[in-house]
Scaffold this active site. Structure first.
Site, PDB file in Angstrom:
ATOM      1  N   LYS A   1       0.847  -1.205   0.000  1.00  0.00           N
ATOM      2  CA  LYS A   1       0.000   0.000   0.000  1.00  0.00           C
ATOM      3  C   LYS A   1       0.873   1.243   0.000  1.00  0.00           C
ATOM      4  CE  LYS A   1      -3.806  -2.512   2.026  1.00  0.00           C
ATOM      5  NZ  LYS A   1      -4.569  -2.928   3.202  1.00  0.00           N
TER       6      LYS A   1
ATOM      7  N   GLN B   1      -4.955  -1.972   9.271  1.00  0.00           N
ATOM      8  CA  GLN B   1      -4.740  -3.282   8.651  1.00  0.00           C
ATOM      9  C   GLN B   1      -5.324  -4.394   9.527  1.00  0.00           C
ATOM     10  OE1 GLN B   1      -3.304  -3.693   5.512  1.00  0.00           O
ATOM     11  NE2 GLN B   1      -3.996  -5.792   5.751  1.00  0.00           N
TER      12      GLN B   1
ATOM     13  N   ASP C   1     -11.328   2.225   3.149  1.00  0.00           N
ATOM     14  CA  ASP C   1     -11.583   0.796   2.959  1.00  0.00           C
ATOM     15  C   ASP C   1     -13.064   0.528   2.712  1.00  0.00           C
ATOM     16  OD1 ASP C   1      -9.265  -0.750   2.989  1.00  0.00           O
ATOM     17  OD2 ASP C   1      -9.125  -0.782   5.179  1.00  0.00           O
TER      18      ASP C   1
END
Ligand code: NAP
Length: 284
Positions: free
Chosen positions: A52, A96, A119
């Site tokens: 990322k 995460q 997200d």
């Protein structure tokens, strides 16, 4: 003869589009940043976070990593999220997953400001998605839609079978396919007659998390097979949920693992971060 769906190529095109837009915004003095929180030492999570960060570098979005100790408390984690919520220089926040067992991921996700939830896991954004009012699109399912679009695969009126009903893949995948007028069946561990249901599918999206789960006898001739799974086979090599070598003989289009859905997820994360930068700066 099957056609391979090249996720590396399509994701590169998405990232190049984002990169151009980011450069355009920079010319106007608008800079963006993505905050990535990682707790503990899970090796797979570290790889994902590294990828990322690389993608951010490529598109020109600043990434800020918060690598927290395994023993971080829920209060400390929530306090960091709150600090990032209040920081106007941060446009996207992601934590995460999975988190270490003593932490409550649901509470953390809900703490992230819906405006910075790149997200698309926050209940507000999930709800909006189901009524077609998108702030962000969930990265992995949005990546699948982008792949289908890139290969001119029209889903309207098609029988689409999704294997898996998780909140991050299966369920939002159903929402995005429905929005494009597909007829959607979502299967899970209690589904009966799975093979028959799959044999009726024009498009199969596999998100189960088991190597070689989808076998050739489950796939009708000419079906499109999208493999979201990321697993390790007996030799420790990366593989998806689909028995690729056998299934490709039936498929019209098929994604490989690696190089299919995986790179798309990160590209769509960059797209969502760009959306947030624009929203926060009232740019179109
Ligand atoms: P998950 O939360 O574990 O969900 C797995 C789903 O598969 C569940 O809905 C489960 O049903 C269903 N399932 C399990 N065994 C089954 C069976 N025998 N028959 C039918 N359904 C069955 O997993 P996830 O987070 O959705 O991830 C799925 C896979 O995608 C994993 O390999 C993951 O690593 C991968 N993934 C890839 C990306 C990417 O960027 N490419 C992103 C996210 C995830 P129940 O609900 O009944 O338990």
């Amino acid at each position: 003869m099957f056609k391979l769906i090249d996720g590396k190529m399509v994701s590169a095109a998405v990232k190049d589009r984002v990169k151009e837009e980011v450069a355009r915004l920079k010319e106007k003095g608008i800079e963006g940043a993505l905050a990535v929180i990682i707790v503990g030492n899970d090796p797979a999570s570290k790889v994902y976070v590294g990828n990322k960060k690389k993608a951010c570098e490529y598109v020109g979005i600043r990434s800020v990593e918060y690598a927290l100790d395994e023993n971080t408390t829920q209060q400390e984690l929530l306090a960091l999220v709150e600090k990032l919520n209040q920081d106007n220089s941060i446009n996207g926040i992601l934590c995460q997953l999975p988190l270490p067992k003593h932490l409550d991921d649901k509470e953390v996700i809900e703490k992230i400001s819906a405006q910075k939830d790149v997200d698309c896991f926050h209940a507000e954004n999930v709800g909006k998605m189901w009524i077609g009012e998108y702030s962000f699109k969930p990265c992995t399912p949005a990546g699948v839609m982008e792949l289908l679009k890139a290969y001119d695969i029209d889903v309207e009126g098609k029988n689409c079978v999704i294997l898996g009903r998780s909140n991050i893949v299966g369920k939002p995948m159903a929402a995005l396919l429905l929005e494009k007028n597909a007829t959607v069946t979502v299967c899970h561990s209690r589904t009966k007659n799975l093979k028959e249901i799959c044999l009726n599918a024009d498009i199969i999206v596999a998100a189960v998390g088991r190597a070689k789960f989808v076998t050739a006898d489950m796939v009708k001739d000419g079906a499109v097979v999208i493999d979201v799974g990321i697993n390790r086979n007996e030799e420790g090599k990366l593989c998806g949920d689909v028995d690729f070598e056998a299934v490709k003989e039936n498929a019209s289009y098929i994604t490989p693992v690696p190089g299919g859905c995986g790179p798309m997820t990160i590209a769509m994360l960059m797209q969502n971060t760009l959306t947030s930068i624009k929203n926060m700066n009232k740019e179109v």
